[in-house]
Design a protein around this motif. Structure first.
Motif, PDB file in Angstrom:
ATOM      1  N   GLN A 193     -13.009   8.926  -5.710  1.00 54.89           N
ATOM      2  CA  GLN A 193     -13.969   7.836  -5.521  1.00 54.89           C
ATOM      3  C   GLN A 193     -15.391   8.349  -5.310  1.00 54.89           C
ATOM      4  OE1 GLN A 193     -13.061   4.671  -5.829  1.00 54.89           O
ATOM      5  NE2 GLN A 193     -11.021   5.442  -6.292  1.00 54.89           N
ATOM      6  N   ARG A 194     -15.475   9.398  -4.548  1.00 55.61           N
ATOM      7  CA  ARG A 194     -16.810   9.869  -4.210  1.00 55.61           C
ATOM      8  C   ARG A 194     -17.563  10.316  -5.469  1.00 55.61           C
ATOM      9  NH1 ARG A 194     -17.003  13.040   0.881  1.00 55.61           N
ATOM     10  NH2 ARG A 194     -16.173  11.234   1.915  1.00 55.61           N
ATOM     11  N   PHE A 195     -16.818  10.897  -6.380  1.00 56.82           N
ATOM     12  CA  PHE A 195     -17.431  11.360  -7.623  1.00 56.82           C
ATOM     13  C   PHE A 195     -17.883  10.160  -8.456  1.00 56.82           C
ATOM     14  CE2 PHE A 195     -16.715  13.840 -11.780  1.00 56.82           C
ATOM     15  CZ  PHE A 195     -18.020  14.307 -11.748  1.00 56.82           C
ATOM     16  N   LEU A 196     -17.075   9.135  -8.483  1.00 52.52           N
ATOM     17  CA  LEU A 196     -17.432   7.931  -9.228  1.00 52.52           C
ATOM     18  C   LEU A 196     -18.699   7.296  -8.661  1.00 52.52           C
ATOM     19  CD1 LEU A 196     -13.966   6.245  -9.780  1.00 52.52           C
ATOM     20  CD2 LEU A 196     -15.364   7.468 -11.437  1.00 52.52           C
ATOM     21  N   GLN A 197     -18.747   7.238  -7.350  1.00 49.74           N
ATOM     22  CA  GLN A 197     -19.933   6.664  -6.705  1.00 49.74           C
ATOM     23  C   GLN A 197     -21.172   7.440  -7.103  1.00 49.74           C
ATOM     24  OE1 GLN A 197     -18.978   6.806  -2.569  1.00 49.74           O
ATOM     25  NE2 GLN A 197     -17.289   5.353  -2.789  1.00 49.74           N
ATOM     26  N   LEU A 198     -21.017   8.742  -7.033  1.00 51.94           N
ATOM     27  CA  LEU A 198     -22.141   9.610  -7.365  1.00 51.94           C
ATOM     28  C   LEU A 198     -22.599   9.377  -8.801  1.00 51.94           C
ATOM     29  CD1 LEU A 198     -22.854  12.692  -5.886  1.00 51.94           C
ATOM     30  CD2 LEU A 198     -22.270  13.211  -8.208  1.00 51.94           C
ATOM     31  N   MET A 199     -21.613   9.295  -9.688  1.00 58.21           N
ATOM     32  CA  MET A 199     -21.965   9.117 -11.099  1.00 58.21           C
ATOM     33  C   MET A 199     -22.681   7.795 -11.298  1.00 58.21           C
ATOM     34  SD  MET A 199     -19.046  10.665 -13.495  1.00 58.21           S
ATOM     35  CE  MET A 199     -17.621   9.943 -12.770  1.00 58.21           C
ATOM     36  N   SER A 200     -22.160   6.753 -10.682  1.00 61.37           N
ATOM     37  CA  SER A 200     -22.776   5.460 -10.929  1.00 61.37           C
ATOM     38  C   SER A 200     -24.201   5.431 -10.388  1.00 61.37           C
ATOM     39  CB  SER A 200     -21.937   4.341 -10.331  1.00 61.37           C
ATOM     40  OG  SER A 200     -21.737   4.578  -8.978  1.00 61.37           O
ATOM     41  N   TRP A 201     -24.423   6.106  -9.288  1.00 62.91           N
ATOM     42  CA  TRP A 201     -25.784   6.128  -8.752  1.00 62.91           C
ATOM     43  C   TRP A 201     -26.711   6.830  -9.738  1.00 62.91           C
ATOM     44  CZ3 TRP A 201     -29.663   9.520  -7.388  1.00 62.91           C
ATOM     45  CH2 TRP A 201     -30.683   8.983  -6.614  1.00 62.91           C
ATOM     46  N   VAL A 202     -26.281   7.989 -10.197  1.00 63.66           N
ATOM     47  CA  VAL A 202     -27.130   8.759 -11.109  1.00 63.66           C
ATOM     48  C   VAL A 202     -27.396   7.969 -12.385  1.00 63.66           C
ATOM     49  CG1 VAL A 202     -27.261  10.852 -12.507  1.00 63.66           C
ATOM     50  CG2 VAL A 202     -26.378  10.963 -10.196  1.00 63.66           C
ATOM     51  N   LEU A 203     -26.355   7.340 -12.905  1.00 59.85           N
ATOM     52  CA  LEU A 203     -26.551   6.571 -14.133  1.00 59.85           C
ATOM     53  C   LEU A 203     -27.507   5.409 -13.889  1.00 59.85           C
ATOM     54  CD1 LEU A 203     -23.006   6.529 -15.716  1.00 59.85           C
ATOM     55  CD2 LEU A 203     -25.017   7.813 -16.410  1.00 59.85           C
ATOM     56  N   GLY A 204     -27.357   4.754 -12.759  1.00 58.32           N
ATOM     57  CA  GLY A 204     -28.247   3.635 -12.449  1.00 58.32           C
ATOM     58  C   GLY A 204     -29.688   4.072 -12.378  1.00 58.32           C
ATOM     59  N   GLU A 205     -29.920   5.215 -11.767  1.00 57.38           N
ATOM     60  CA  GLU A 205     -31.299   5.669 -11.583  1.00 57.38           C
ATOM     61  C   GLU A 205     -31.889   6.262 -12.861  1.00 57.38           C
ATOM     62  OE1 GLU A 205     -33.525   5.873  -8.794  1.00 57.38           O
ATOM     63  OE2 GLU A 205     -32.183   4.338  -7.996  1.00 57.38           O
ATOM     64  N   TYR A 206     -31.097   7.066 -13.518  1.00 58.62           N
ATOM     65  CA  TYR A 206     -31.711   7.910 -14.546  1.00 58.62           C
ATOM     66  C   TYR A 206     -31.221   7.661 -15.976  1.00 58.62           C
ATOM     67  CZ  TYR A 206     -33.196  10.308 -10.396  1.00 58.62           C
ATOM     68  OH  TYR A 206     -33.751  10.588  -9.194  1.00 58.62           O
ATOM     69  N   ALA A 207     -30.373   6.639 -16.168  1.00 57.42           N
ATOM     70  CA  ALA A 207     -29.851   6.422 -17.515  1.00 57.42           C
ATOM     71  C   ALA A 207     -30.975   6.168 -18.511  1.00 57.42           C
ATOM     72  CB  ALA A 207     -28.876   5.257 -17.518  1.00 57.42           C
ATOM     73  N   HIS A 208     -32.078   5.592 -18.033  1.00 59.32           N
ATOM     74  CA  HIS A 208     -33.186   5.261 -18.947  1.00 59.32           C
ATOM     75  C   HIS A 208     -33.853   6.505 -19.501  1.00 59.32           C
ATOM     76  CE1 HIS A 208     -36.279   6.284 -15.969  1.00 59.32           C
ATOM     77  NE2 HIS A 208     -35.373   5.894 -15.103  1.00 59.32           N
ATOM     78  N   LEU A 209     -33.630   7.658 -18.848  1.00 62.08           N
ATOM     79  CA  LEU A 209     -34.255   8.885 -19.338  1.00 62.08           C
ATOM     80  C   LEU A 209     -33.665   9.299 -20.678  1.00 62.08           C
ATOM     81  CD1 LEU A 209     -34.397  11.058 -16.101  1.00 62.08           C
ATOM     82  CD2 LEU A 209     -36.301  10.014 -17.312  1.00 62.08           C
TER      83      LEU A 209
END
Lengths: 954, 187
Positions: free
Chosen positions: A422-438
């Motif tokens: 779960q912790r990895f999933l949370q981390l991934m979703s945060w990163v994608l939310g913040e930086y997916a636009h890059l």
């Protein structure tokens, strides 16, 4: 009973509840003979812990047994004291345990030392006056007592190595004696003299010698000696060797010793015995911090150890590798660590600071998270996210890193994500939310699709769902259709948090203006929060002052409140006695715990008097006025004399001030109430702004610690007028009168008054009566003895302190011992020439002249109190009076009254805070009870009293 | 500082537990179970130290154990203690027990919990090593035993008319004492 108790102990150990026997254990300890007592005490020490309420019932028994002449009883009592006694009961037994330090039997001394050590661990400030006794214990003729005192010194030296450098010599001597076989043969273990003692000493020495060349030099020889001696083939000698090696590497290095130590480590590491290998690795880990090359010699062994079947060895090896990580070897080491991670959840994250490039870093972190997953400590993902978010100096690099992260996560998500932690999933979703636009090459819709997919998986916990949803919120701009579907689906979810977020998401996606506004403000808010948080909460000042004006009590920090509550509940551990000769008859008291009204008349036994005094501190003597305070604030008000404004306001407290309202303590007479509240308010805000109250604190601590006072007594030069000779046969005195006028305690300016008179007199030989030369306006002031500062054949100098109400005057007499006329005497004074601590104390304290009645009233109004037993000067006919007079002379106290075996004494700070002392003769000790509005002042005064009494010649 | 001393048998049954820091009943039991779990998995020929379990303070603490015949002796200590020193302290404890009980076995620990605790109290007090000198420990314990005996005798002489007798356990079966002997005799 005894047999039953033993069985109860056994049951308890097996995990069955035997709490019903606790009280019987205490009874057994109380009433039984030695045999029963022993079982009783044993059961008590196994059953009860420091916080247990039944422990109170034991205090009396322990006190009795400590005084017992029976060795075994005393031993048992000491054991139980060291085992279970909590902080607030220590004062009750402290003097008795202290006495035991001079007991003829060494077993008792030894246990007493350990008990005191335990006290020191629990409440260091209560035993600070017996440090000299610890020294005595160190020099005890019995090696056992000395050994146990080393525990204390190890602790003390760990805390502050600088204070005990002078003992290095003694420790070295002791170690030498031990090595030389000076101890009785009894102490040998496997032909090694007192090995545990050696271990202890070596550890102390290494602490003392750390980064201190001169101290280290003292111990080279003895370290060499123990390295040489410890070459027998047994476990315990290896333990000593290990400790030696550690010491050698900790202290100031000496090549010869280092070489020997290195050889020892080699032996350890290469040893076939697994325990030794472990120690060797541990030593290596310690040593490579100083000398990384050493690891090279043992490369092969280390590699072997990596594949060792023993978990502990493996882990220690990794620890070692972690220490020698650098930019070149990081990849290999981390690989090894990841292997290890598959079987355990331990990996030191710091290694990764040497990461060679971004892709490797992200890949490694992915591995770490997917294998370690939820077992990792919380701060690992947090730190990782912070690293991503805050980045380094160059923006480009950061973006590259983020980009890479996004890419790799997308790849991961496209695969099977159901087994990921779960912790990895949370981390991934945060990163994608913040930086997916890059990542421009990937369609945002694709990202959203992946995240939604994740959201639908059953293995995903609801906490992770929230993370995913907030990520979706961030990237949902312009993708209304997808989002609306999603939000629709989730708004019927059972989880309220999810539902709410889905609702928000829907609102936001429908209204793009709102969306932008929210995002913008969110960013702004984050900026504001990260840049400046007003920790003093000054924007609440207005509110607070309103509440105060309306009659609320000032806020007290939780610890103070706690303390007061404790005080309310504290029990009197001393035998009952008549307390202060204070008339309490007219005082009506309310107990904070219960709304019932108590009325206590004077002449009660000590316990209830104490209670009444405590309660009195909160209500104080409004004649004929009754107030009742309960736990929920005001319960009832019958106040007639108080200003009407007080009542409604206190009743209608805003909820934020509820607590304050509970603590409302009308400490003042009604007539002056409003005015004083203003004062309170101002003092409150001073406290908020970290103002003077804090300075007073540190200042008091300063004096406690015997530091140089902040007051700068600057060196000053001064040229006095020379005296003219009256007659050739007469000695001439030049008398200088200087007033060190400290206008305010903390101000510290010295005003030098030119000699106002020049008197020529005949000083009697020996000049003990110099005080007669004081100017008229100073003659009546209390003064200390004239002490000679310095003298040479021609001039002699002496000084005397005069105590004025608002200042300390330092008068310096300079007398001409020759018959010649001296002109132009230049005097230079630096503060080293003053007895800093002593004069400092006198600067800050003045006798407080009060009558017994006033004293009683004041006593009730003060909140902070401290109790301690002090030494009584015994050899006089009236020991109490003698002691108090000694204190009075030394510390400028005012002895208010002495009644029978009790005496009351008062003093105050220059700034006005009073401190009241209540002394009672308790056997050979003086039971001192201090009260003051200031929390630290009693400790300070107590400390000085102890000093003063210790210095007084018997 | 020593945090706890645990003795349990090969099946994880606690035979003696002494905690020098306060834990709740349940935690204590869990600690014993966890420790047993950690220790029992380990082979004979690997080292006697391992990281403490999660309950008793995690990686800051170490478990140092020795296995004698049917019993595990485990000391849980913090980083300030020397591992080998503690290892030999266990040896001292066992040898002392052996001397006091004359060929000690698991049953001695069961039937004389109080005596074992008293011996332990002479060695370790409040988590600090008090005495490592075996003869001194034995002297102390015996002095106390003597005092007890004299009191018991006085008691018995009073009770004799009622034909009171002390239960006798000398004929009990000694479990695993031979194994213990063997270990003890190893240099």
């Amino acid at each position: 009973m005894r047999e039953i108790m033993v069985r109860a102990m056994y049951c308890e150990m097996l995990g069955y509840d035997a709490s019903f026997t606790y009280i019987h254990a205490i009874k057994l300890a109380q009433q039984g003979g030695v045999l029963e007592k022993r079982v009783g005490y044993l059961a008590v020490s196994l059953f009860l812990n420091e916080g247990h309420e039944l422990l109170l019932l034991l205090v009396n028994t322990v006190l009795k047994d400590l005084q017992s002449t029976n060795l075994i009883e005393a031993c048992m009592a000491l054991t139980v004291v060291a085992q279970v006694f909590p902080k607030d009961m220590i004062p009750a037994v402290l003097p008795l345990v202290e006495d035991k330090l001079s007991h003829p039997k060494e077993i008792i001394r030894r246990k007493a030392v350990l008990a005191l050590y335990k006290f020191y661990l629990i409440a260091p400030n209560q035993v600070q006056h017996i440090h000299s006794k610890f020294r005595k214990a160190l020099c005890d003729q019995d090696p056992g007592v000395m050994t146990s005192s080393l525990h204390i010194y190890l602790q003390l030296i760990t805390e502050s190595p600088d204070g005990y450098k002078d003992l290095t010599g003694s420790f070295v001597t002791i170690l030498k004696q031990v090595l030389g076989g000076k101890l009785p043969v009894d102490f040998n273990y496997r032909n090694v003299p007192a090995p545990w003692l050696q271990l202890q000493l070596l550890r102390i020495l290494s602490l003392l010698g750390r980064e201190d060349q001169s101290t280290s030099e003292l111990m080279y020889e003895v370290l060499d000696e123990s390295l040489r001696r410890a070459e027998m083939n047994h476990n315990i000698t290896y333990a000593i060797l290990y400790e030696c090696v550690k010491a050698v590497y900790t202290i100031h290095p000496k090549a010869e010793l280092l070489e020997k130590a290195t050889r020892c480590i080699g032996n350890f590491v290469l040893s076939p015995k697994i325990n030794l290998k472990y120690l060797g690795l541990k030593a290596l880990t310690y040593v490579v911090q100083h000398d990384a090359k050493l690891a090279l010699q043992h490369q092969m062994t280390i590699i072997e150890c990596l594949d060792h079947t023993d978990f502990t060895i493996k882990r220690e090896t990794l620890e070692l590798l972690f220490r020698i990580t650098n930019a070149q070897n990081v990849t290999v080491i981390v690989e090894k660590m990841l292997d290890f991670l598959h079987v355990s959840c331990y990996v030191p994250m710091k290694t990764l600071t040497f990461a060679p490039d971004n892709s490797w870093f992200i890949q490694t972190m992915n591995d770490v998270f997917s294998t370690g997953g939820d077992l990792l400590q919380q701060d690992v993902p947090n730190n990782f996210l912070r690293l991503l978010a805050e980045g380094s100096e160059s923006k480009e690099e950061d973006d590259q890193l983020r980009l890479y992260a996004v890419d790799s996560y997308l790849t991961v998500l496209k695969g099977d994500a159901s087994h990921l932690p779960q912790r990895f999933l949370q981390l991934m979703s945060w990163v994608l939310g913040e930086y997916a636009h890059l990542q421009e090459s990937v369609d945002q819709r694709e990202v959203i699709r992946l995240l939604t997919q994740l959201l639908d998986q059953r293995s995903v916990s609801s906490e992770t769902r929230v993370w995913i949803l907030s990520a979706l919120t961030k990237i949902s701009e312009g993708q209304t259709d997808l989002i609306l579907d999603l939000a629709e689906g989730l708004s019927s979810s059972q989880d309220t948090v999810l539902r709410q977020q889905a609702q928000e998401l829907r609102q936001l996606s429908q209204d793009s203006q709102l969306y932008e506004w929210v995002l913008f403000h969110l960013v702004a808010l984050v900026c504001v929060f990260s840049s400046q948080v007003d920790s003093s909460l000054s924007f609440l000042d207005g509110f607070v002052s309103e509440a105060l004006a309306a009659g609320a009590a000032p806020y007290k920090p939780p610890h103070q409140r706690q303390q007061e509550l404790c005080e309310d509940r504290a029990l009197n551990l001393e035998p009952y006695s008549f307390s202060l000769p204070v008339s309490l008859s007219s005082c009506s008291i309310t107990d904070r715990q219960s709304p019932t009204l108590l009325s206590i008349s004077s002449g009660l036994s000590g316990n209830s008097t104490e209670l009444s005094q405590k309660a009195g501190s909160s209500t104080l003597i409004l004649e004929g006025v009754k107030r009742v305070w309960g736990k929920d604030g005001y319960l009832q008000q019958k106040e007639t004399t108080a200003p009407p404004v007080d009542e409604p306001s206190a009743a209608v407290q805003p909820s934020g001030q509820q607590e304050a309202a509970e603590r409302l303590e009308p400490q003042l007479e009604p007539s002056t109430q409003n005015q004083d509240k203003q004062q309170l308010a101002s003092s409150l805000f001073v406290g908020l702004g970290a103002g003077s109250s804090i300075t007073t604190d540190s200042f008091l601590y300063g004096s406690l610690l015997e530091e140089e006072p902040a007051t700068s007594i600057s060196a000053f030069g001064h040229t006095p007028k020379s005296s003219t000779a009256n007659g050739p046969a007469q000695n001439k005195d030049t008398k200088e009168d200087r007033r060190a006028n400290t206008s305010h305690i903390l101000g510290g300016d010295m005003v030098i008054v030119r000699p106002n008179t020049i008197q020529d007199k005949h000083p009697p030989p020996g000049s003990s009566d110099l005080t007669a030369l004081l100017p008229a306006d100073l003659k009546d002031l209390p003064h200390s003895d004239v002490s000679s500062l310095t003298s040479d054949p021609s001039l002699s100098m002496s000084s005397c302190r005069l105590f004025r109400d608002e200042a300390l005057l330092l008068v310096i007499f300079i007398s001409n011992c020759t018959e010649t006329v001296i002109k132009d005497v230049a005097v230079q004074l630096t503060c080293e020439e003053l007895e800093v601590c002593y004069s400092f104390f006198s600067v800050t304290h003045r006798p407080l002249v009060v009558t017994t009645e006033e004293y009683g009233k004041l006593w009730l109004s003060l909140s902070h109190d401290v109790k301690q037993n002090l030494k009584l000067l015994t050899d006089a006919r009236d020991p109490l009076r003698t002691t108090l007079n000694a204190l009075k002379d030394a510390l400028q106290l005012h002895v208010v009254d002495i009644i029978g075996s009790e005496g009351i004494v008062a003093c105050r700070l220059l700034s006005g805070a009073p401190c009241l002392l209540h002394c009672r003769v308790n056997g050979a000790a003086l039971a001192m009870w201090l009260r003051s509005p200031h929390p630290v002042l009693p400790y300070c005064i107590l400390y000085h009293c102890q000093r003063a009494l210790a210095q007084t010649p018997r | 500082m020593i945090k706890a001393i645990l003795i349990f048998n090969n099946h994880g049954k606690p035979r003696l537990s002494k905690f020098y820091e306060h834990y709740t009943e349940d935690t204590e039991q869990q600690i014993i179970r966890e420790t047993f779990h950690l220790v029992s998995k380990r082979d004979e020929n690997i080292c006697n130290f391992l990281e403490g379990g999660l309950l008793i303070g995690g990686s800051d603490n170490k478990l140092i154990y020795r296995h004698y015949a049917t019993l595990y002796f485990v000391f849980c200590v913090d980083s300030s203690e020397s591992e080998l020193g503690i290892l030999d302290l266990i040896q001292v404890l066992v040898e002392t027990l052996d001397k006091c009980f004359e060929n000690v076995c698991e049953l001695d620990l069961i039937f004389h919990v109080d005596k074992v605790h008293n011996i332990l109290a002479e060695m370790v007090m409040g988590g600090m090593v008090l005495e490592t000198n075996m003869s001194e420990i034995i002297t102390q314990v015996e002095a106390q035993g003597k005092m007890e005996k004299s009191e018991l005798c006085a008691f018995l002489s009073l009770c004799r008319p009622l034909s009171f007798s002390v239960p006798d356990r000398t004929g009990r079966h000694r479990l695993g004492s031979q194994g213990l002997r063997r270990v003890l005799c190893r240099p």
